[in-house]
Design a protein around this motif. Sequence first.
Motif, PDB file in Angstrom:
ATOM      1  N   UNK A  51       7.544  14.049   6.840  1.00 44.72           N
ATOM      2  CA  UNK A  51       7.020  13.345   8.008  1.00 44.72           C
ATOM      3  C   UNK A  51       7.804  12.061   8.229  1.00 44.72           C
ATOM      4  N   UNK A  52       8.074  11.773   9.482  1.00 45.98           N
ATOM      5  CA  UNK A  52       8.725  10.532   9.873  1.00 45.98           C
ATOM      6  C   UNK A  52       7.645   9.634  10.467  1.00 45.98           C
ATOM      7  N   UNK A  53       7.489   8.455   9.893  1.00 45.33           N
ATOM      8  CA  UNK A  53       6.471   7.506  10.339  1.00 45.33           C
ATOM      9  C   UNK A  53       7.138   6.228  10.815  1.00 45.33           C
TER      10      UNK A  53
ATOM     11  N   UNK B   1       1.850  15.141   0.865  1.00 40.23           N
ATOM     12  CA  UNK B   1       2.536  14.421   1.940  1.00 40.23           C
ATOM     13  C   UNK B   1       1.564  14.097   3.074  1.00 40.23           C
ATOM     14  N   UNK B   2       0.714  15.047   3.410  1.00 42.13           N
ATOM     15  CA  UNK B   2      -0.247  14.822   4.488  1.00 42.13           C
ATOM     16  C   UNK B   2      -1.293  13.780   4.097  1.00 42.13           C
ATOM     17  N   UNK B   3      -1.764  13.791   2.849  1.00 39.46           N
ATOM     18  CA  UNK B   3      -2.768  12.799   2.440  1.00 39.46           C
ATOM     19  C   UNK B   3      -2.137  11.406   2.353  1.00 39.46           C
ATOM     20  N   UNK B   4      -0.901  11.325   1.891  1.00 40.95           N
ATOM     21  CA  UNK B   4      -0.204  10.039   1.860  1.00 40.95           C
ATOM     22  C   UNK B   4      -0.020   9.521   3.277  1.00 40.95           C
ATOM     23  N   UNK B   5       0.377  10.404   4.184  1.00 39.73           N
ATOM     24  CA  UNK B   5       0.554  10.014   5.580  1.00 39.73           C
ATOM     25  C   UNK B   5      -0.754   9.514   6.175  1.00 39.73           C
ATOM     26  N   UNK B   6      -1.847  10.193   5.921  1.00 39.87           N
ATOM     27  CA  UNK B   6      -3.149   9.771   6.448  1.00 39.87           C
ATOM     28  C   UNK B   6      -3.517   8.376   5.943  1.00 39.87           C
TER      29      UNK B   6
ATOM     30  N   UNK C 134      -3.586   2.476   7.423  1.00 32.04           N
ATOM     31  CA  UNK C 134      -3.124   1.114   7.155  1.00 32.04           C
ATOM     32  C   UNK C 134      -2.270   0.542   8.282  1.00 32.04           C
ATOM     33  N   UNK C 135      -2.009   1.335   9.335  1.00 35.42           N
ATOM     34  CA  UNK C 135      -1.272   0.793  10.473  1.00 35.42           C
ATOM     35  C   UNK C 135      -0.013   1.534  10.861  1.00 35.42           C
ATOM     36  N   UNK C 136       0.372   2.560  10.113  1.00 36.57           N
ATOM     37  CA  UNK C 136       1.556   3.342  10.471  1.00 36.57           C
ATOM     38  C   UNK C 136       1.228   4.293  11.615  1.00 36.57           C
ATOM     39  N   UNK C 137       2.266   4.805  12.253  1.00 34.44           N
ATOM     40  CA  UNK C 137       2.104   5.871  13.242  1.00 34.44           C
ATOM     41  C   UNK C 137       3.058   7.002  12.873  1.00 34.44           C
ATOM     42  N   UNK C 138       2.646   8.217  13.194  1.00 36.09           N
ATOM     43  CA  UNK C 138       3.503   9.378  12.927  1.00 36.09           C
ATOM     44  C   UNK C 138       4.451   9.519  14.109  1.00 36.09           C
ATOM     45  N   UNK C 139       5.749   9.480  13.824  1.00 39.13           N
ATOM     46  CA  UNK C 139       6.765   9.651  14.866  1.00 39.13           C
ATOM     47  C   UNK C 139       7.044  11.136  15.090  1.00 39.13           C
ATOM     48  N   UNK C 140       7.140  11.872  13.981  1.00 37.51           N
ATOM     49  CA  UNK C 140       7.362  13.320  14.088  1.00 37.51           C
ATOM     50  C   UNK C 140       7.173  13.969  12.721  1.00 37.51           C
TER      51      UNK C 140
ATOM     52  N   UNK D  52       0.833  -1.199   0.000  1.00 41.62           N
ATOM     53  CA  UNK D  52       0.000   0.000   0.000  1.00 41.62           C
ATOM     54  C   UNK D  52       0.877   1.263   0.000  1.00 41.62           C
ATOM     55  N   UNK D  53       1.944   1.240   0.779  1.00 37.94           N
ATOM     56  CA  UNK D  53       2.820   2.410   0.885  1.00 37.94           C
ATOM     57  C   UNK D  53       3.578   2.680  -0.414  1.00 37.94           C
ATOM     58  N   UNK D  54       3.873   1.630  -1.165  1.00 37.43           N
ATOM     59  CA  UNK D  54       4.663   1.752  -2.392  1.00 37.43           C
ATOM     60  C   UNK D  54       3.873   1.197  -3.575  1.00 37.43           C
ATOM     61  N   UNK D  55       2.932   1.979  -4.102  1.00 36.88           N
ATOM     62  CA  UNK D  55       2.142   1.491  -5.237  1.00 36.88           C
ATOM     63  C   UNK D  55       3.043   0.973  -6.361  1.00 36.88           C
ATOM     64  N   UNK D  56       2.586  -0.095  -6.988  1.00 34.76           N
ATOM     65  CA  UNK D  56       3.361  -0.727  -8.058  1.00 34.76           C
ATOM     66  C   UNK D  56       4.065  -1.986  -7.584  1.00 34.76           C
TER      67      UNK D  56
END
Length: 148
Positions: A135-137, A109-114, A119-125, A26-30
């Motif tokens: 953003x660091x996830x 960047x914000x929409x990708x992060x959301x 999908x299970x990531x967390x925002x670190x900073x 999901x994070x890396x389409x293709x």
Amino acid sequence: MTADVPGLHVVFDCADPDRMAKFWMLALPGYDFPAPPPDGFDTWESWADANKVPEDQRNLARTLVDKAGSRPTIFFNQVPEPHPPTKNRLHLDVKAAEGLAGDERRSRLESTTARLVDAGATVARMVDGPEGFWLVLQDPEGNEFCVI
């Protein structure tokens, strides 16, 4: 690739290769699994059932390939030890806003992060300063990566 130029694979040690592979797909389409289940089977799970593969052997590893063939193969190998609570010494950058600038870049960047948080990531900073915005996830098992 010629014999004198080494190729590159990315390898994650993890507790749950299937979950991690699906997250990074999901994070890396293709990226996708290299092959569908064999003929006559709707899923790899049904193939494993038919071939009496023990439950504890079904999630030892997963592989993702770039369907365009231009990015490295990514492997996920099950290991017994948990992710250490220290900072990664190596990380991936998910280049989600190439060619964009300003508010359009930030919005992407914000929409990708959301999407990745869903999908299970967390925002670190969040980094927002003179050096730029990114953003660091952390992925579902705590591996840091950047959305740039």
